[in-house]
Design a protein around this motif. Structure first.
Motif, PDB file in Angstrom:
ATOM      1  N   LYS B  27      41.220  24.903  37.122  1.00  0.00           N
ATOM      2  CA  LYS B  27      40.655  24.189  38.260  1.00  0.00           C
ATOM      3  C   LYS B  27      40.767  24.976  39.560  1.00  0.00           C
ATOM      4  N   ALA B  28      40.777  26.293  39.472  1.00  0.00           N
ATOM      5  CA  ALA B  28      40.859  27.086  40.706  1.00  0.00           C
ATOM      6  C   ALA B  28      39.609  26.851  41.548  1.00  0.00           C
ATOM      7  N   CYS B  29      39.742  27.037  42.870  1.00  0.00           N
ATOM      8  CA  CYS B  29      38.600  26.878  43.773  1.00  0.00           C
ATOM      9  C   CYS B  29      37.513  27.886  43.406  1.00  0.00           C
ATOM     10  N   ALA B  30      36.299  27.569  43.764  1.00  0.00           N
ATOM     11  CA  ALA B  30      35.223  28.545  43.599  1.00  0.00           C
ATOM     12  C   ALA B  30      35.587  29.803  44.389  1.00  0.00           C
ATOM     13  N   GLY B  31      35.344  30.949  43.777  1.00  0.00           N
ATOM     14  CA  GLY B  31      35.595  32.210  44.474  1.00  0.00           C
ATOM     15  C   GLY B  31      37.049  32.621  44.525  1.00  0.00           C
ATOM     16  N   CYS B  32      37.896  32.026  43.705  1.00  0.00           N
ATOM     17  CA  CYS B  32      39.333  32.347  43.732  1.00  0.00           C
ATOM     18  C   CYS B  32      39.584  33.757  43.187  1.00  0.00           C
ATOM     19  N   GLY B  33      40.086  34.641  44.038  1.00  0.00           N
ATOM     20  CA  GLY B  33      40.359  36.018  43.617  1.00  0.00           C
ATOM     21  C   GLY B  33      41.485  36.080  42.597  1.00  0.00           C
ATOM     22  N   GLY B  34      42.476  35.227  42.747  1.00  0.00           N
ATOM     23  CA  GLY B  34      43.623  35.232  41.833  1.00  0.00           C
ATOM     24  C   GLY B  34      43.205  34.944  40.405  1.00  0.00           C
ATOM     25  N   SER B  35      42.317  33.965  40.237  1.00  0.00           N
ATOM     26  CA  SER B  35      41.948  33.624  38.862  1.00  0.00           C
ATOM     27  C   SER B  35      41.049  34.693  38.244  1.00  0.00           C
ATOM     28  N   VAL B  36      40.277  35.406  39.072  1.00  0.00           N
ATOM     29  CA  VAL B  36      39.517  36.556  38.560  1.00  0.00           C
ATOM     30  C   VAL B  36      40.492  37.606  38.024  1.00  0.00           C
ATOM     31  N   ALA B  37      41.549  37.845  38.795  1.00  0.00           N
ATOM     32  CA  ALA B  37      42.548  38.834  38.373  1.00  0.00           C
ATOM     33  C   ALA B  37      43.166  38.428  37.033  1.00  0.00           C
ATOM     34  N   VAL B  38      43.508  37.157  36.900  1.00  0.00           N
ATOM     35  CA  VAL B  38      44.149  36.695  35.664  1.00  0.00           C
ATOM     36  C   VAL B  38      43.214  36.888  34.468  1.00  0.00           C
ATOM     37  N   ARG B  39      41.960  36.503  34.636  1.00  0.00           N
ATOM     38  CA  ARG B  39      40.993  36.666  33.536  1.00  0.00           C
ATOM     39  C   ARG B  39      40.922  38.126  33.098  1.00  0.00           C
ATOM     40  N   LEU B  40      40.835  39.013  34.083  1.00  0.00           N
ATOM     41  CA  LEU B  40      40.677  40.435  33.757  1.00  0.00           C
ATOM     42  C   LEU B  40      41.923  40.994  33.077  1.00  0.00           C
ATOM     43  N   ILE B  41      43.076  40.637  33.607  1.00  0.00           N
ATOM     44  CA  ILE B  41      44.329  41.141  33.017  1.00  0.00           C
ATOM     45  C   ILE B  41      44.398  40.749  31.546  1.00  0.00           C
ATOM     46  N   MET B  42      44.087  39.482  31.281  1.00  0.00           N
ATOM     47  CA  MET B  42      44.210  38.985  29.913  1.00  0.00           C
ATOM     48  C   MET B  42      43.192  39.640  28.984  1.00  0.00           C
ATOM     49  N   LYS B  43      42.052  39.974  29.508  1.00  0.00           N
ATOM     50  CA  LYS B  43      41.052  40.644  28.669  1.00  0.00           C
ATOM     51  C   LYS B  43      41.550  42.028  28.247  1.00  0.00           C
ATOM     52  N   VAL B  44      42.337  42.662  29.113  1.00  0.00           N
ATOM     53  CA  VAL B  44      42.870  43.980  28.760  1.00  0.00           C
ATOM     54  C   VAL B  44      44.077  43.836  27.827  1.00  0.00           C
ATOM     55  N   LEU B  45      44.954  42.890  28.126  1.00  0.00           N
ATOM     56  CA  LEU B  45      46.196  42.801  27.346  1.00  0.00           C
ATOM     57  C   LEU B  45      46.000  42.087  26.012  1.00  0.00           C
ATOM     58  N   GLY B  46      45.116  41.107  25.975  1.00  0.00           N
ATOM     59  CA  GLY B  46      44.790  40.482  24.692  1.00  0.00           C
ATOM     60  C   GLY B  46      45.720  39.369  24.264  1.00  0.00           C
ATOM     61  N   GLU B  47      45.465  38.872  23.041  1.00  0.00           N
ATOM     62  CA  GLU B  47      46.085  37.609  22.636  1.00  0.00           C
ATOM     63  C   GLU B  47      47.552  37.727  22.257  1.00  0.00           C
TER      64      GLU B  47
END
Ligand SMILES: Cc1ncc(C[n+]2csc(CCOP(=O)(O)OP(=O)(O)O)c2C)c(N)n1
Ligand code: SF4
Ligand SMILES: [Mg+2]
Lengths: 372, 308
Positions: B27-47
């Protein structure tokens, strides 16, 4: 996984454990952390993936952990921690009383108090069996009176590793983060769900009562020693006056009860072993048999009374027996509680029964006159 | 072959990055930079990642039972205890003999530079194999935009109001990147959501570090900064281009600058786009520029330069 931060008088424990990890006699990771907050955080981390954990602290360190104490019980992490009971600043004091753990009675941990070295050792082993029981999954704080139990030598039986392994197989739980079955844990929950979690926590603590007894019995079958559940009664059968104790002072009280019995007094003692879950039934039942109950508190809730007394009194009130109860505040900041002091407590109880003593609360060996 | 070894050579790029989401439905606000960072980090580190998130926006928007937004193993730590909980997971995993996994922490600027600093220093001291990411939105956002140790000079927050007497924050940002370096960390880097390939590379690098990694990613917050929601990535670029943030690494005891702009873009333009700086006077902006120039003089004199 062991993770701990030093504080007198807990240090003896973490020093010996470090040596055991070093010489290989204990297979464990030992994590050196920069604070007690981190010690317990690290235990929660390890516990969240199903590892068995231990930490130890005392006094200021226990308070420094306060946030993590509630966190660990709410997260249902079955951590076992030794707390060396010690007074709290200010004034600074490294000596023993029980204000540290009792001021955190509501943090959701099972609280057990040991009387001597053998019980301390045995209860470390039993504590894991209690905490890790899937009906309980609640952390255990094992309290040892500072110096009286942490810095004295006693002859004791040390069970073999094989027997302990047989009694306590590796911890297994489905409630952990798992690479094959990922989970989100330690989450938030709104007003719609939160209270149910808190009820489950309460229920688990109540369910622990039977587990505590069962664990004690199976411990007895293997090791030949048993402690009797939430309380231990001593010479209560025909007693008229009973003193309630917590921790190592019980030893001195046993001696005084023996002496007074020889002199013809009808006295006994009730050693509370677990403050949480609380031995409500046992105390209610006792109150139906005796005329007066005195409670020794090595703590005080300023402006009211000792915390053990509040708890004991509440159980007695529920029994509606209306017997005499008295609170003896003693041993704060490490002040010695002598045999004479304990005799004095029984005298107060007797005077109370005779209607000569009206005060329900007494400071024992205070060394300063009290303005009434 | 494990995913780790296969991925060692290269970080994912725009073409190869997975379309799998690990942080989803939050439920992050639209345009939240922090949640973009989290998505990207997880895509690199994986499950096979254990993710620890302390109190802060990311845990607030992603962990409300029963809507739990990480598809991998994840939990909330106490605000101060991110790094120690991560270390505990790493130690527990070692004790249990787990193999081929990552332990990740994602904390805000407050959870990193203020209340979480002590525990982080402990993890670095032990050289625990964990990756600590600070998403820096320059204030305590979750509690309503209060000043943190990473709030920049002049920024208006709810505890550093801009009025007639005081014009926003009177303190400068703590230098977390160099603080962790001084702690003797194995790998540290700065990044920004405005420079995503650089950020992905650094996360990928951290994966293979035999010790503690720290990545400090600049993550604009439209709600706290008073910026339009579509400007987040652009602001993340602009802050680097105008020299108020820099992309760098610390490795083998050396500082390396990854991007050395020949000419800075306008600081004034960067600041005036944001509600939190709108009250600044020219003299305040001049002070910010002087601070920037002093920093870059040192960086250019003593750090190596190498594109990541
Ligand atoms: C011990 C403690 N103190 C204060 C808080 C209140 N608190 C929760 S989140 C937060 C702000 C977090 O700020 P930051 O780490 O920068 O993350 P952000 O919310 O900006 O993403 C604060 C102050 C808390 N949860 N625990
Ligand atoms: S307040 Fe800022 S950091 Fe928090 S969720 Fe909204 S945009 Fe993201
Ligand atoms: Mg923040």
């Amino acid at each position: 996984m062991i993770s701990a931060y030093p504080i007198t008088p807990q240090t003896t424990v973490v020093e010996r454990l470090s040596e055991m990890v070093e010489d290989g006699s204990l297979k464990s990771e030992f994590m050196h952390v920069e604070s007690e907050h981190s010690a317990l955080s690290a235990c929660m981390g390890a516990s969240s993936i199903g590892a068995r954990t231990f930490t130890a602290t005392s006094s200021q360190g226990l308070l420094y952990m306060a946030e993590c104490l509630h966190y660990a019980s709410g997260g249902r992490f079955p951590i076992v921690m030794m707390n060396a009971n010690r007074s709290l600043a200010l004034p600074w004091s490294i000596y023993g009383d029980q204000r540290d753990s009792l001021s955190l009675l509501d943090c959701g941990w099972i609280q057990v108090y040991a009387e001597d070295a053998q019980e301390s050792l045995d209860m470390v082993i039993q504590s894991y069996a209690i905490a890790e029981n899937l009906k309980v999954l609640t952390p255990v704080m094992l309290n040892l009176d500072g110096f009286a139990l942490t810095h004295t030598y006693e002859v004791l039986e040390v069970p073999s590793s094989e027997d302990v392994d047989a009694f306590l197989p590796p911890f297994q739980t489905p409630y952990k983060m798992d690479l094959n079955s990922p989970k989100n844990m330690a989450f938030s929950s709104g007003p719609g769900d939160n209270m149910q979690f808190k009820y489950q926590q309460h229920k688990a603590m109540l369910d622990a009562i039977d587990v505590i007894r069962d664990v004690d019995e199976s411990f007895f079958r293997l090791f030949g020693r048993r402690y009797g559940g939430l309380v231990e009664e001593y010479r209560c059968d025909d007693a008229e006056m009973v003193l309630v104790t917590l921790g190592s002072i019980t030893g001195t009280c046993r001696v005084v009860v023996d002496e007074l019995s020889q002199e013809g007094w009808k006295v006994g003692l009730l050693k509370i072993r677990f403050m949480r879950p609380f031995p409500e039934k046992e105390i209610m039942e006792l109150s139906r048999r005796v005329m007066a109950v005195g409670v020794i508190d090595k703590d005080i809730s300023f402006g009211y009374e000792g915390t053990v007394f509040t708890n004991v009194n509440s159980a007695i009130a529920k029994a509606r027996t209306g017997i005499l109860t008295m609170n003896f505040i003693a041993g704060l900041g490490g002040r010695d509680i002598s045999r004479q002091d304990i005799r004095q407590m029984f005298l107060h109880l007797q005077e109370g029964l005779l209607g000569l003593e009206k005060n329900s609360m007494q400071f024992i060996n205070l060394r300063v006159a009290i303005d009434e | 072959m494990s995913e780790c070894i296969a991925g060692r050579a290269k970080a994912p790029n725009a073409l190869t990055i997975t379309d799998k989401e690990f942080f989803y439905g939050h439920k992050a606000c639209a345009g939240c930079g922090g949640s973009v960072a989290v998505r990207l980090i997880m895509k690199v580190l994986g499950e096979r990642t254990f993710t620890v998130v302390p109190a802060g926006c990311i845990s607030a928007v992603g962990f409300m039972y029963p809507q739990l937004c990480f598809t991998n193993n994840a939990l909330i730590s106490t605000f101060a205890g991110t790094a120690s909980m991560m270390s505990g997971i790493a130690a527990g995993a070692k004790a249990l003999g787990l193999k081929d996994f990552q332990v990740l922490g994602i904390a805000g600027d407050g959870g990193t530079a203020d209340i979480g600093l002590q525990a982080l220093s402990g993890a670095i001291d032990r050289r625990d194999k964990v990756i600590f990411v600070c998403y820096d939105n320059e204030a305590y956002m979750n509690t309503g935009i209060q000043k943190s140790g990473l709030t920049p000079l002049g920024a208006k927050t709810t505890t550093t109001p801009a009025g007639r007497n005081i014009r926003g924050s009177r303190t400068r940002k703590k230098n977390m990147f160099e603080i962790v370096a001084a702690n003797g960390i194995d790998y540290a880097a700065t990044a920004s959501v405005g420079y995503i390939p650089d950020f992905l590379n650094k996360i990928n690098k951290a994966k293979f570090v035999d010790g503690t990694s720290y990545i400090h990613v600049f993550a604009p917050c439209p709600t706290g900064w008073g910026t339009p929601t579509y400007c987040t990535i652009d602001l993340g670029k602009d802050v680097v281009d105008c020299g108020l943030w820099y992309l760098a690494e610390y490795e083998n005891g050396e500082f390396v600058l990854n991007k050395n702009p020949k000419e800075f873009t306008s600081v004034k333009d960067y600041l005036s786009r944001q509600g939190r700086f709108r009250h600044l006077k020219d003299e305040d902006i001049e002070q910010i520029i002087r601070d920037r120039d002093r920093k870059w003089e040192i960086i250019r004199k003593s750090w190596k330069t190498k594109k990541n």
